[in-house]
Scaffold this motif. Structure first.
Motif, PDB file in Angstrom:
ATOM      1  N   THR A 101       0.830  -1.198   0.000  1.00 31.55           N
ATOM      2  CA  THR A 101       0.000   0.000   0.000  1.00 31.55           C
ATOM      3  C   THR A 101       0.870   1.256   0.000  1.00 31.55           C
ATOM      4  N   GLY A 102       0.513   2.187  -0.898  1.00 26.35           N
ATOM      5  CA  GLY A 102       1.286   3.419  -1.000  1.00 26.35           C
ATOM      6  C   GLY A 102       2.468   3.314  -1.925  1.00 26.35           C
ATOM      7  N   ASN A 103       2.663   2.133  -2.523  1.00 27.67           N
ATOM      8  CA  ASN A 103       3.785   1.919  -3.446  1.00 27.67           C
ATOM      9  C   ASN A 103       3.225   1.368  -4.761  1.00 27.67           C
ATOM     10  N   THR A 104       3.577   1.979  -5.838  1.00 27.15           N
ATOM     11  CA  THR A 104       3.047   1.559  -7.138  1.00 27.15           C
ATOM     12  C   THR A 104       3.765   0.341  -7.693  1.00 27.15           C
ATOM     13  N   LYS A 105       4.875  -0.041  -7.105  1.00 24.15           N
ATOM     14  CA  LYS A 105       5.659  -1.169  -7.618  1.00 24.15           C
ATOM     15  C   LYS A 105       4.920  -2.484  -7.391  1.00 24.15           C
ATOM     16  N   THR A 106       4.781  -3.280  -8.447  1.00 23.93           N
ATOM     17  CA  THR A 106       4.142  -4.589  -8.355  1.00 23.93           C
ATOM     18  C   THR A 106       5.160  -5.605  -7.835  1.00 23.93           C
ATOM     19  N   LEU A 107       4.767  -6.338  -6.808  1.00 19.37           N
ATOM     20  CA  LEU A 107       5.673  -7.330  -6.217  1.00 19.37           C
ATOM     21  C   LEU A 107       5.619  -8.650  -6.977  1.00 19.37           C
ATOM     22  N   VAL A 108       4.416  -9.198  -7.135  1.00 20.38           N
ATOM     23  CA  VAL A 108       4.210 -10.419  -7.914  1.00 20.38           C
ATOM     24  C   VAL A 108       2.910 -10.263  -8.684  1.00 20.38           C
ATOM     25  N   VAL A 109       2.834 -10.945  -9.811  1.00 23.83           N
ATOM     26  CA  VAL A 109       1.624 -10.865 -10.625  1.00 23.83           C
ATOM     27  C   VAL A 109       1.420 -12.185 -11.360  1.00 23.83           C
ATOM     28  N   PHE A 110       0.135 -12.567 -11.501  1.00 30.15           N
ATOM     29  CA  PHE A 110      -0.250 -13.753 -12.279  1.00 30.15           C
ATOM     30  C   PHE A 110      -1.180 -13.293 -13.389  1.00 30.15           C
ATOM     31  N   GLY A 111      -1.009 -13.860 -14.599  1.00 29.74           N
ATOM     32  CA  GLY A 111      -1.850 -13.493 -15.723  1.00 29.74           C
ATOM     33  C   GLY A 111      -1.287 -12.361 -16.539  1.00 29.74           C
ATOM     34  N   LYS A 112      -0.067 -11.960 -16.255  1.00 31.68           N
ATOM     35  CA  LYS A 112       0.569 -10.881 -17.005  1.00 31.68           C
ATOM     36  C   LYS A 112       2.066 -11.099 -16.963  1.00 31.68           C
TER      37      LYS A 112
END
Length: 324
Positions: free
Chosen positions: A64-75
């Motif tokens: 929260t408060g950080n735009t950086k994606t840590l992990v993602v599925f489907g992309k």
């Protein structure tokens, strides 16, 4: 007019059964992590009966408060180091979307957001929190030259406290000086100094407590007349940890043993380097020689060596001794 009203009522009836209600992310509100260990933020997907066969198409974790994606599925997006899904191979039918944090650091603590989408266009976002703690090291007491005791405990988080107790259980923390020092990684080193003034107690205990008031360790220092005086003399030019007293004792003992060996060697050298003689063996040799010589006795002359004469006299058997 009636047709318009009927249409509005129909639309209102359809809204509660929209796609948004088909999926729900259920997370543990508070997750606990230990510094240097793996931490898991547990989240699972729940679907309505109408969408029980829904396929997961997208999952994203971020802080929260950080735009950086840590992990993602489907992309197609690389994961941040030390972050991954707890399930090794996430699929569309997976219902466990928990986040795994490896080698947890103090800065990893905080609020996280998990976003989930399905093939039915349903979407849900939920927030969860990670609290990170670090256990304090075993406390060590140090004696200082001004008759003070210093207790140290390191690498803990959040900020803890040190308390002092005497052998009767009386709390002396109020007269101690506390000094917590934050480190670069936000962990703390705790130091507490207790000055002994007209102390009536012969024993003091240092106890370390975490931020929740739970004791994590303790150590005791004895002020017995001999041991404490010895420590006090050793710290006149500085300070020394109690655990380091054993090393000088071992060194001194080794020097004493070495000195004894040198003295024995020098004493042997002063005797001319003679090797002790087995008297039983020499007596047997003398008796054999006497028999061969017809009972020859020890005789003294100026040419006779004193040491040889004494040895000869010592080896004469009783049968050969002069009678009175």
């Amino acid at each position: 007019m009636a047709s318009v009203v009927g249409t509005c009522v129909l639309l209102l009836a359809i809204v509660p059964v929209s796609a948004a209600s088909f999926v729900k992310v259920d997370c543990t509100s508070e997750n606990l992590g230990q510094y240097g260990q793996d931490s898991v933020l547990r989240c699972g997907i729940k679907t309505t009966e109408e969408a029980s066969d829904a396929m997961i198409t997208y999952v994203k974790w971020k802080k929260t408060g950080n735009t950086k994606t840590l992990v993602v599925f489907g992309k197609d997006h690389p994961n941040e180091p030390r972050f991954r899904f707890s399930v090794e191979s996430l699929t569309g039918t997976s219902r466990d979307v928990s986040l795994l944090v490896s080698n947890t650091q103090i800065n990893d603590g905080g609020e996280y957001e998990c976003t989930v989408k399905t093939d039915s266009s349903s979407k849900d976002i939920i927030k969860t929190n990670l609290s990170v703690t670090a256990k304090y090291s075993a406390p060590v007491i140090i004696a200082e030259k001004d008759t003070s005791l210093i207790c140290n405990s390191e690498d803990g988080y959040p900020k803890g406290t040190i308390q002092w107790f005497d052998q009767e259980g009386k709390n002396h923390t109020s007269i101690s000086q506390q000094e917590p020092k934050p480190m670069d990684d936000k962990r703390f080193n705790l130091t507490s100094k207790l000055t002994l003034k007209n102390s009536a107690s012969s024993q003091y205990t240092c106890q370390v407590y975490n931020a929740n008031g739970v004791k994590e360790g303790e150590t005791t220092f004895n002020l017995s007349s001999k041991s404490y005086e010895g420590v006090h003399k050793m710290v006149q030019d500085g300070k020394v940890a109690v655990s380091n007293i054993v090393a000088p004792v071992v060194v001194i003992g080794s020097l004493i043993v070495g000195l004894l060996i040198v003295l024995l060697w020098r004493k042997r050298q002063s005797n001319g380097g003679h090797t002790p003689i087995d008297q039983d063996e020499e007596k047997a040799n003398w008796q054999g020689g006497e028999a061969a010589a017809g009972g020859k006795k020890c005789e003294h002359s100026e040419e006779t060596n004193t040491l040889e004469e004494e040895r000869c006299q010592a080896m004469i058997p009783l049968s050969a001794a002069p009678t009175i």
